[in-house]
Write a protein that holds these residues in place. Sequence first.
Motif, short mmCIF file in Angstrom:
data_model
loop_
_atom_site.label_atom_id
_atom_site.label_comp_id
_atom_site.label_asym_id
_atom_site.label_seq_id
_atom_site.Cartn_x
_atom_site.Cartn_y
_atom_site.Cartn_z
N VAL A 179 -28.28 17.35 17.37
CA VAL A 179 -26.90 17.77 17.16
C VAL A 179 -26.07 16.59 16.62
N ALA A 180 -26.27 15.41 17.19
CA ALA A 180 -25.54 14.23 16.72
C ALA A 180 -25.89 13.91 15.27
N ARG A 236 -26.96 16.04 12.98
CA ARG A 236 -26.40 17.08 12.10
C ARG A 236 -24.90 16.87 11.89
N ARG A 237 -24.17 16.51 12.97
CA ARG A 237 -22.74 16.24 12.83
C ARG A 237 -22.49 15.05 11.92
N ALA A 238 -23.33 14.03 12.03
CA ALA A 238 -23.16 12.85 11.19
C ALA A 238 -23.43 13.19 9.73
N LYS A 285 -22.98 16.13 8.32
CA LYS A 285 -21.91 16.98 7.81
C LYS A 285 -20.64 16.19 7.54
N SER A 286 -20.43 15.09 8.25
CA SER A 286 -19.19 14.34 8.11
C SER A 286 -19.23 13.33 6.96
#
Length: 106
Positions: A56-57, A59-61, A63-64
Amino acid sequence: MSRRKKATEAPEKTAPEPSRAAGGCVLAVLAIGVTAALFAMLGTLAVLVVWAVGAVALRRAAKSVPSAANPAPPPPPEGAGNTSPQFTVVEDRPGHCTVIWQKEGS
């Protein structure tokens, strides 16, 4: 007389302020303790939870990530017709250029 009085007075003692490093160490120890307890109680499930949190971390990185530094120009507004922008680069002074934009029909 005032000099003697100042010399005999004891300086005020103030309580030291808590440091940010000490707070960070306490939080790190708590996080490590919770993680160790999780691994001790749940075993394999704890490993899967750690993998899921990491995914999850990641994927968030991903996307940002900001978009490209020089993206394509926006499409022309509706009703603009077939006019295409034209530009001329003019060197005003040595090492300094100016871009002059004109529509094709003007």
